[in-house]
Structures are given as C-alpha cells and as structure tokens.
Write a protein that holds these residues in place. Structure first.
Motif, short mmCIF file in Angstrom:
data_model
loop_
_atom_site.label_atom_id
_atom_site.label_comp_id
_atom_site.label_asym_id
_atom_site.label_seq_id
_atom_site.Cartn_x
_atom_site.Cartn_y
_atom_site.Cartn_z
N GLU A 1 80.19 59.36 63.81
CA GLU A 1 79.29 59.49 64.35
C GLU A 1 77.77 60.26 64.61
O GLU A 1 76.84 59.00 64.56
N GLU A 2 77.86 61.07 64.02
CA GLU A 2 76.30 62.01 64.04
C GLU A 2 75.70 60.64 63.04
O GLU A 2 74.34 60.94 63.11
N ILE A 3 76.32 60.68 62.14
CA ILE A 3 75.53 59.81 60.81
C ILE A 3 74.79 58.88 61.05
O ILE A 3 73.99 58.10 60.96
N ILE A 4 75.75 57.51 61.83
CA ILE A 4 75.54 56.24 62.53
C ILE A 4 74.12 56.71 63.32
O ILE A 4 73.06 55.81 63.50
N LYS A 5 74.41 57.54 64.23
CA LYS A 5 72.44 58.42 65.24
C LYS A 5 71.48 58.64 63.99
O LYS A 5 70.34 58.06 64.24
N LYS A 6 72.12 59.67 62.94
CA LYS A 6 71.09 59.48 61.92
C LYS A 6 69.99 58.30 61.33
O LYS A 6 69.11 57.86 61.36
N ILE A 7 71.33 56.81 60.72
CA ILE A 7 70.68 55.85 60.36
C ILE A 7 70.04 55.18 61.34
O ILE A 7 68.89 54.43 60.74
N ARG A 8 70.05 55.07 62.74
CA ARG A 8 69.76 54.22 63.57
C ARG A 8 68.77 55.30 63.78
O ARG A 8 67.35 54.10 63.61
N SER A 9 68.07 56.65 64.05
CA SER A 9 66.97 57.39 64.43
C SER A 9 65.40 57.47 62.93
O SER A 9 64.44 57.05 63.01
N GLU A 10 66.26 57.31 61.74
CA GLU A 10 65.85 58.10 60.74
C GLU A 10 65.42 56.25 59.79
O GLU A 10 64.53 56.63 58.92
N HIS A 11 66.45 55.62 59.94
CA HIS A 11 66.37 54.58 58.93
C HIS A 11 65.54 52.98 60.13
O HIS A 11 65.17 52.18 59.56
N GLY A 12 65.74 53.43 61.57
CA GLY A 12 65.66 51.70 62.07
C GLY A 12 66.46 50.84 62.12
O GLY A 12 66.28 49.79 62.08
N THR A 13 67.45 50.73 61.39
CA THR A 13 68.70 49.60 60.76
C THR A 13 69.64 49.90 62.21
O THR A 13 69.75 50.42 63.57
N THR A 14 69.73 48.35 62.72
CA THR A 14 70.30 47.73 63.79
C THR A 14 71.78 47.29 63.12
O THR A 14 72.59 47.53 61.82
N ILE A 15 72.62 48.49 64.61
CA ILE A 15 73.97 48.58 64.28
C ILE A 15 74.83 47.36 64.34
O ILE A 15 74.68 47.92 66.45
N VAL A 16 76.06 47.28 64.44
CA VAL A 16 76.85 46.64 64.93
C VAL A 16 77.97 47.17 64.44
O VAL A 16 78.28 47.51 62.97
N ILE A 17 78.73 47.53 65.66
CA ILE A 17 80.06 48.45 65.65
C ILE A 17 81.16 47.77 66.36
O ILE A 17 80.63 48.00 67.69
N ALA A 18 82.06 47.49 65.87
CA ALA A 18 83.46 46.23 66.09
C ALA A 18 84.72 48.02 66.42
O ALA A 18 84.43 48.18 65.82
N THR A 19 85.02 48.48 67.03
CA THR A 19 85.74 49.02 67.64
C THR A 19 86.75 48.87 69.05
O THR A 19 86.68 47.91 69.95
N HIS A 20 87.75 49.35 69.60
CA HIS A 20 88.53 49.83 70.64
C HIS A 20 88.32 51.24 71.35
O HIS A 20 89.15 51.75 72.18
N ASN A 21 87.56 51.66 70.71
CA ASN A 21 87.89 53.40 71.40
C ASN A 21 86.28 53.53 72.03
O ASN A 21 85.14 53.41 72.01
N ILE A 22 86.57 52.98 73.46
CA ILE A 22 85.90 53.66 74.86
C ILE A 22 84.75 54.45 74.76
O ILE A 22 83.73 54.32 74.63
N PRO A 23 85.50 55.58 74.07
CA PRO A 23 84.77 56.92 74.73
C PRO A 23 84.04 56.69 73.28
O PRO A 23 82.42 57.51 73.17
N GLN A 24 83.52 56.34 72.25
CA GLN A 24 83.20 56.18 71.65
C GLN A 24 82.00 55.64 71.25
O GLN A 24 81.34 55.33 71.35
N VAL A 25 82.22 54.23 72.34
CA VAL A 25 81.48 53.53 72.54
C VAL A 25 80.15 53.81 74.15
O VAL A 25 79.07 53.36 73.79
N ARG A 26 80.36 54.81 74.32
CA ARG A 26 80.44 56.16 75.26
C ARG A 26 79.24 56.79 75.12
O ARG A 26 77.94 57.18 75.02
#
Lengths: 246, 239
Positions: free
Chosen positions: B172-197
C-alpha cells in the motif's frame, strides 16, 4: 582381441583405451562419420522442430490435433522401418533415386532426421506448453508484442528445449538399424595398423560396434563403445554447465 | 483518461459484465470493489486488452481504442496479477523487461531499474534470481517491473490478497508512492474494504456484472447511493 582366445574383458578395455589414445585412423574416421551424420541430422531436425513446436503452440489451424498425434506417433518410430522406407525412397528406382544418395552419409542424415525430428518437436512442445499462461500475459501487459511473447516463451522453456535437442542427438548417436540399411556400414578396403578395414565411408560408432563384434574384434568394439558413451556424456555435461551458468 | 461505454462481456451464454459505463480520471486511485466472481478481473483484463469485450467501446485519452491501436495503448499501461508471474531470470532482468522491449539504451535501463527497485525497497536484489524471492518480495518486484517504464495507467488485480499484513502495508505504501512520485493513474480491483478506505480516491461497486455505483470514497462509506452498496460495505450482503 579374439573372444575365443579367452582374454578377459579387462584386457579388452585396456586395449580399447590404447586404440583411442594412439589416435587410430580407423577409429577416428568412424567417430568423425558418427559426429558428422548425427550432428547434421540433429541441427536440421532442431531447425525444423523448434519452429514447428512454436507454431503448434501459438497458432490454430485445421488438422493441428492430427499433426500433434502424428508427431507423438513419430516419437516411437522403429528405426529399421524408417531405414527401409528411406532406402526404398533413395534407391535408383525410388522417388528420390535421382539424388543418387543410397549408401551415402546424406541418406543416413535423412534417415536420422526423420527419426529424431518428432522427438525434438514432441519434447519441445511439452516444454513450451509447460510455460504458464501468466508469463505470456505478463509480456502483453508490459507492452510486448506477439514476437516478444514467443521470445519470452523460448527463454522460459529453454531447459526443456535443450533437453529435447539432447534427446534427439542421443537417439541419433545411438541409432543402428536405419543407418545400417541406408548407409551400408561401408569402410574403404585395406586395414590400417592391423585394425579394422581402412577408413570409414558410412560406418558409424554403432554400426562398427555391430560389425566388429560379429567378427570377434572385441577390443575395437570396446574402444568404439567408450567413445560413444564419452560423446553422449560430454554433451550432457555441456548441457548441465549451460543450465548452471544461466 | 480512460472511459468505457456500454461495455459487455459474455463467456458462452453467461454474461459476466453488463453495459458498464465508467470513467477513470488522470492521477486518481480508483478502487473497483465487489465480492469474488462478480467480474472485476474480467473488467481489468478488458481494459488491458487481454480480453475482447462482446459489446461497447473504450476510449483512452479521448480516442477510441480500436484493435489496431492496441499496441500503442498497451505501451502506456501495465497490469499486475493476483499471483506475480516471474521470468526465470534475475531480478534485474525481470524489472528491465519493459524497457528492453521498448529499445531503451543499456545505461538508462540500469539507472531506471535501480530507481524502481529503490522505490519498492528491493535495492541490492538485482542479481538475485527472481524465483528465489519470497511472496511479498516477488509482488514488490513486479510492481517495480510494472512502473519502470512510467506507464500512465496501472491496473492492479487483488495485489495483496495472498500477502501477510506487513507485506500488505508495504504494498500500500508503494501504491501511494507511485501515485505521488510518478502521478500514475491506478485502478485496483479488490474485495478488501479497509484497503479501499486507506488508498482509494473513488470507488466503483460491481455486483453480478453490473456497476451499481461509482462515487467518492467518502460518499460510498458514509452515504452510499445504493442499498446494495450499503449492504456490501457493512458486510451484510448475501450472495
């Protein structure tokens, strides 16, 4: 060494090694013919089999399953039958009679090519099919083309494909029946140093072992056998070395 | 950035996706949420051209994605699977793959691979064989492989479902870094509700092949617009 003389097997082995280390021209010429015929057949079969295995894995066409069945059947072809068929093709009255290759190394290469192409294709095909679909999909998800997917699959299946080529080479080196029929086990007349019958024309390690043993020259047979086993062992050691280095 | 209109997909007689309409905005983390087997993976695979839709159209950067533009569009995106697929080679060669097939020069490849491995916390692993990595390390390595060529869009299919909590936190930390440092658009498929939050900006809820609601994370979790969304989030849904 004449087996009727009662010499021991150990003496035969010692004499065999002496023949090898003295670089006997008859033994060397037979070894050369074996390497030339089996090596050429293996190279030609590999050049046919690997693209064929990829085509069978990556494309769809009518009759594909029938072709796979044919290849699987071909993996167990009896060498003497292949020898007979090739012989009937290359004799002067046969469809390839104009090529005038009966009792030549070319005919032996053709027979071995027919024998080992299905083996290399079948084992390569199994190795390619064992590469997980997720690897191919990963290539696409990273922006790769179909060509990139084929290259990636080749890299992933490389050990299986090397095994396939080695299995083909091993089969070719060890084969007797087909090359005996189409090659004729010919050596030039005139013995060199009292050993054998001169230099080999179409005589290979396996066919020479057959003829020398039938004549009772066990030490020459043993020398040829040691070379044959050493050749196969060397190829396998090389393959293991390549796999470890990767 | 990416828009799908009336997108449907059937396998035989079974309709897996039913007239999906969805827009993904540049730079956002969009969570595609729903129970297992509702079509999340199929939708991601269609977005990544691994599946062909039965009907509907897709627009990337305002242009319709025809099959002939498939390779151009695929060069600008990347997708991670639930289980990482590793090439039987070194970590370096795995991460460098996307750059090699794009014909990038060796010096740049070396620099970018090191940067990507630093970002996912795998600096120093370059020479290790990929197949010897642990599950968490392997998933982080495929993140590095996916972002090394700076894709515009990153599609993640349940990227943490097989990982322990410590590795989930790292991913999750990596996903946040990719988004903030690279500005990459991310689509994540999940059934993990806390993760989505924790990581999403907007959420779409997919049920039985239908996208029943798309909303901001705040709205979905505080005041969902559909009774089925509310039931799913509360864990009261029977399916």
């Amino acid at each position: 060494m004449d087996i009727s003389s009662g010499d021991s097997l150990l003496q035969g082995i010692i004499k065999g090694f002496e023949l090898i280390f003295s670089l006997n021209p008859y033994i060397l010429s037979i070894t050369g013919v074996s390497i030339e015929v089996s090596g050429t057949a293996t190279i030609l079969a590999t050049l046919t089999a690997i693209p064929l295995a990829f085509a069978l894995s990556f494309t769809h066409f009518r009759g594909k399953q029938a072709l796979i069945t044919l290849i699987n059947t071909g993996m167990g072809l009896p060498p003497v039958f292949v020898g007979l068929v090739v012989f009937l093709m290359v004799v002067p009255a046969g469809p390839l009679g104009l090529l005038n290759i009966v009792f030549t190394r070319k005919a032996m290469i053709l027979a071995q090519y027919i024998l080992i192409t299905p083996i290399i294709t079948g084992i390569s095909l199994a190795a390619i099919k064992a590469v997980p679909l997720s690897i191919i999909e990963t290539v696409y998800t990273l922006g790769g083309s179909e060509k990139d997917a084929v290259v990636a699959t080749l890299k992933e299946a490389r050990f299986g494909i090397i095994t396939a080529v080695l299995a083909g080479l091993g089969r070719a080196l060890a084969e007797v029946g087909a090359i005996l029929i189409v090659g004729g086990n010919i050596a030039r007349t005139g013995s060199i140093g009292g050993i054998g019958e001169g230099l080999s024309e179409t005589r290979t390690l396996t066919t020479a072992i057959t003829s020398e043993t039938s004549k009772g020259d066990i030490s020459t047979s043993i020398a040829l056998g040691i070379i044959l086993i050493s050749l196969v062992l060397s190829v396998n050691i090389l393959a293991n070395f390549i796999q470890r280095r990767d | 950035m990416f828009r799908v209109e009336n997108l449907s997909k059937s396998f035989g007689n079974k309709e897996v996706l039913k007239k999906i309409n969805l827009e993904i905005f540049r730079g956002e983390v969009f969570a595609l949420m729903g129970p297992s087997g509702v079509g999340k993976t199929t939708l991601l695979r269609i977005l990544n051209f691994l599946e062909t839709p039965t009907d509907g159209k897709m627009m990337f950067n305002g242009r319709e994605c025809a099959i002939r533009q498939k390779n151009t569009v695929m060069h600008k995106m990347s997708m991670l699977f639930q289980r990482p697929a590793l090439f039987n080679s070194s970590v370096f060669n795995n991460v460098a793959y996307g750059l090699i097939i794009r014909g990038v020069d060796k010096k740049t490849i070396g620099k970018k691979v090191i940067e990507a491995l630093n970002l996912v916390g795998l600096a120093g692993y370059e020479k290790q064989r990929a197949l010897t990595l642990s599950g968490g390390e392997a998933q982080r390595m495929v993140f590095a492989r996916a972002i090394v060529y700076s894709p515009d869009l990153l599609l993640l299919d349940e990227p943490t479902s097989n990982l322990d909590p410590a590795n989930v936190a790292k991913i999750e930390e990596i996903i946040k870094k990719i988004r903030s440092e690279h500005g990459t658009t991310i689509v994540i498929a999940t059934h993990n509700i806390p993760q989505v939050r924790r990581i999403a900006d907007r959420v779409g809820i997919l049920l039985n092949g239908e996208l029943i609601e798309v909303n901001s994370k705040e709205k979905i979790f505080t005041n969902p617009g559909d009774a089925r969304s509310a039931a799913f989030i509360k864990g009261e849904m029977i399916y």
